[in-house]
Write a protein that holds these residues in place. Structure first.
Motif, short mmCIF file in Angstrom:
data_model
loop_
_atom_site.label_atom_id
_atom_site.label_comp_id
_atom_site.label_asym_id
_atom_site.label_seq_id
_atom_site.Cartn_x
_atom_site.Cartn_y
_atom_site.Cartn_z
N THR A 7 0.82 -1.22 0.00
CA THR A 7 0.00 0.00 0.00
C THR A 7 0.85 1.27 0.00
N THR A 8 2.11 1.17 0.41
CA THR A 8 2.95 2.37 0.40
C THR A 8 3.66 2.56 -0.95
N TYR A 9 3.87 1.48 -1.70
CA TYR A 9 4.53 1.62 -3.00
C TYR A 9 3.81 2.62 -3.92
N PRO A 10 2.46 2.52 -4.08
CA PRO A 10 1.80 3.51 -4.95
C PRO A 10 1.93 4.94 -4.44
N LEU A 11 2.14 5.12 -3.16
CA LEU A 11 2.32 6.47 -2.62
C LEU A 11 3.71 7.01 -2.96
N VAL A 12 4.70 6.12 -2.91
CA VAL A 12 6.07 6.54 -3.25
C VAL A 12 6.16 6.96 -4.71
N VAL A 13 5.47 6.23 -5.60
CA VAL A 13 5.56 6.53 -7.05
C VAL A 13 4.42 7.44 -7.51
N HIS A 14 3.75 8.08 -6.59
CA HIS A 14 2.52 8.82 -6.91
C HIS A 14 2.72 9.82 -8.05
N ARG A 15 3.85 10.50 -8.08
CA ARG A 15 4.06 11.55 -9.11
C ARG A 15 4.38 10.97 -10.48
N GLU A 16 4.70 9.67 -10.54
CA GLU A 16 4.92 8.95 -11.79
C GLU A 16 6.05 9.53 -12.64
N THR A 17 6.98 10.24 -12.03
CA THR A 17 8.16 10.71 -12.74
C THR A 17 9.18 9.57 -12.82
N ARG A 18 10.21 9.75 -13.64
CA ARG A 18 11.23 8.71 -13.76
C ARG A 18 11.91 8.47 -12.42
N GLN A 19 12.20 9.56 -11.71
CA GLN A 19 12.84 9.43 -10.39
C GLN A 19 11.93 8.71 -9.40
N ALA A 20 10.64 9.04 -9.46
CA ALA A 20 9.69 8.41 -8.54
C ALA A 20 9.59 6.91 -8.81
N LEU A 21 9.55 6.54 -10.09
CA LEU A 21 9.44 5.12 -10.44
C LEU A 21 10.70 4.36 -10.04
N GLU A 22 11.87 4.99 -10.21
CA GLU A 22 13.12 4.35 -9.78
C GLU A 22 13.15 4.18 -8.27
N ALA A 23 12.70 5.23 -7.56
CA ALA A 23 12.66 5.14 -6.09
C ALA A 23 11.70 4.03 -5.66
N GLY A 24 10.58 3.90 -6.39
CA GLY A 24 9.62 2.86 -6.06
C GLY A 24 10.19 1.47 -6.27
N ARG A 25 10.92 1.29 -7.38
CA ARG A 25 11.55 -0.02 -7.63
C ARG A 25 12.55 -0.34 -6.53
N ASN A 26 13.35 0.64 -6.18
CA ASN A 26 14.33 0.46 -5.12
C ASN A 26 13.65 0.11 -3.80
N TYR A 27 12.56 0.79 -3.53
CA TYR A 27 11.80 0.53 -2.29
C TYR A 27 11.27 -0.90 -2.27
N LEU A 28 10.74 -1.35 -3.41
CA LEU A 28 10.20 -2.70 -3.48
C LEU A 28 11.29 -3.76 -3.29
N TRP A 29 12.44 -3.55 -3.95
CA TRP A 29 13.53 -4.53 -3.82
C TRP A 29 13.92 -4.70 -2.36
N TYR A 30 14.11 -3.58 -1.68
CA TYR A 30 14.51 -3.64 -0.27
C TYR A 30 13.43 -4.29 0.58
N THR A 31 12.19 -3.79 0.48
CA THR A 31 11.15 -4.23 1.42
C THR A 31 10.67 -5.66 1.15
N ILE A 32 10.59 -6.04 -0.13
CA ILE A 32 10.19 -7.42 -0.41
C ILE A 32 11.32 -8.38 -0.01
N GLY A 33 12.55 -7.96 -0.25
CA GLY A 33 13.68 -8.78 0.21
C GLY A 33 13.66 -8.96 1.72
N GLY A 34 13.45 -7.85 2.44
CA GLY A 34 13.37 -7.92 3.89
C GLY A 34 12.19 -8.77 4.35
#
Length: 499
Positions: A146-173
């Motif tokens: 539920t937090t991933y869509p909030l991180v990428v909310h602005r849908e910019t390239r930077q936001a999408l990269e930050a979202g991918r990074n967030y998912l890798w870390y949190t799903i791994g954890g």
């Protein structure tokens, strides 16, 4: 079912159904969306305070559960420890909702944003009320989704990269955490957080396995708690809108990780048994390293939000350090800092958002003159920054004082040294910001982003003023029975940590 059973479900449902309804609303239905958000948030606050009153005054525990099969039980239980996190998430959801309404006014995809925003709060309250590890894990992973869509909310390239990074870390954890939970279930069978002594009763031949499982659980939780070296997602996620940053740093993600560590040490392993296995010393060392590392990295940042992000890496680890020190005062410090860090840090992010939304400023060097143009925001920022440094009487001083007392009580005098060093580093990266805001002149003409009768729209100004006041009052009235410190002492007493 009686009220003791219904209330935990209603607390969950208030934000869950609000979120699902908001998803279906047309973008133009802003008044209905705001009314739904605020009504659900206010209902949750009232329900949580009622449960707190029944628990602290009458000793009534609100609980509901059912079997999920495979030996797992879904269990919601409002015990002493869950109370503080639950109160924090419900109260700050209300003020953050008001702030987000003003912050996102006129922007696209608001129904999507507030829908996920409400689901995120549902996950946080579920984590707070989880009565066992499997229920905790369900909401812990729901929080990631539920937090991933909030991180990428602005849908910019930077936001999408930050979202991918967030998912890798949190799903791994989350995967590592799941392995630890399943392994523990196989070894010890199902047990609730209130079933103390289960692991200690196992055959000592299993103790070496318990050490490995503890490492897996802490590593999995340490991602969201931003323990070094698992913190990398947090500064990158600063691309998210200010209300999301406030939520991530003060209420939801990092606090969920820290709260999970508190649960594992206090309720899964039992702190004295964990100390006997030699698990607390390494945990304290990781927390101490994270406290210093986060502050040093904060010193290097020129962007205000990134400086605040690294400050979070440092300050949240006070909670981990508190649980890793075997002393009653450190128990109180860990519990109360769940609240103190939340109200101070959310104030700082509200203020950073106000400055960015009103004047379009993000870099610290550009903040000259902000104190004269936005005095209320500047005062709120100053109060919270002083609290983070540990200046009395703001709330942060109380947390650091009790952590120091706990260290001395446990014969770990080095904890006092870490607190002093941390405060010096906090001062080194917060005071230059305060000085620039109040004493330097603007380097260039501001481009006013929003015109308002006041220095900023009231929906942005009032939440910052409210949480800054909380930060000050929590320190000034720390001796009051119903202050965060007073409640933390009652909770520690209820847990048996205080006589």
């Amino acid at each position: 079912m009686n009220l003791n059973v219904w209330l935990p479900l209603l607390v969950l449902a208030s934000s869950l159904f609000a979120g699902l309804i908001i998803f279906m609303l047309d973008e133009s239905r802003s008044r209905l969306r705001t009314a739904l958000n605020l009504f659900a948030a206010a209902f949750k606050v009232v329900a949580v305070h009622y449960m707190a009153y029944r628990l602290l005054v009458h000793g009534e525990v609100h609980e509901v559960g059912f079997s999920m099969g495979l030996g797992f039980e879904f269990l919601l239980k409002v015990d002493f420890l869950s109370l503080m996190f639950l109160a924090l998430s419900s109260n700050l959801w209300l003020v953050t909702t008001l702030y987000a309404v003003g912050y996102l006014e006129g922007s696209p995809n608001r129904s999507r944003f507030f829908g996920f925003f409400s689901l995120c709060v549902t996950a946080s309250t579920g984590i707070a009320m989880a009565g066992n590890l499997i229920t905790f894990f369900i909401f812990y992973e729901f929080l990631t989704l539920t937090t991933y869509p909030l991180v990428v909310h602005r849908e910019t390239r930077q936001a999408l990269e930050a979202g991918r990074n967030y998912l890798w870390y949190t799903i791994g954890g989350g995967s590592v955490l799941f392995v630890g939970i399943v392994w523990l279930h196989v070894l010890a069978g199902p047990f609730d957080f209130t079933d103390t002594g289960v692991l200690e009763a196992l055959d000592p031949a299993h103790y070496s396995t318990l050490i490995i499982i503890f490492a897996l659980l802490i590593a999995g939780l340490g991602v969201k708690a931003a323990l070094v070296p698992l913190h990398g997602w947090l500064p990158v996620a600063m691309i998210a809108p200010a209300p999301v940053s406030a939520l991530l740093h003060a209420v939801a993600v990092v606090k969920a990780g820290a709260f999970g560590i508190v649960r594992v040490v206090f309720d899964v392993y039992d702190r004295e048994f964990a100390a006997g296995l030699g698990l607390l010393e390494p945990l304290a060392l990781v927390a101490a390293v994270t406290i210093v590392f986060g502050s040093v990295r904060a010193l290097m940042q020129t962007d205000l939000k990134k400086r605040l992000a690294y400050s979070t890496v440092s300050q949240v680890s006070y909670i981990t350090l508190g649980v890793a020190i075997l002393a009653p005062f450190s128990t109180v410090a860990a519990i109360v800092h769940l609240v103190h860090q939340g109200i101070m840090k959310i104030t700082l992010f509200f203020c950073a958002g106000n400055i960015a939304e009103t004047l379009g400023l993000h870099s610290i060097k550009d903040l000259g003159g902000v104190g004269r143009r936005m005095p209320v925001t500047a005062i709120c920022f100053t109060v919270a920054a002083f609290g983070m440094i540990g200046v009395p009487p703001v709330a942060g001083f109380v947390s650091k004082w009790y952590l120091g007392l706990g260290g001395m009580d446990a014969g770990r005098e080095w904890v006092v040294g870490i607190m002093v060093l941390s405060s010096m580093l906090n001062a080194a990266y917060f005071l230059p910001v305060v000085k620039t805001i109040w004493f330097k002149t603007p380097q260039k003409k501001w481009k006013i982003q929003r015109v308002s009768r006041f220095e900023a729209p009231l929906t942005l100004l009032l939440p910052a003023l409210a949480t800054a006041s909380m930060s000050l009052l929590a320190g000034l009235w720390a001796g009051w029975t119903w202050s965060p410190l007073g409640i933390a002492k009652q909770i520690a007493t209820g847990m048996g940590a205080l006589p």
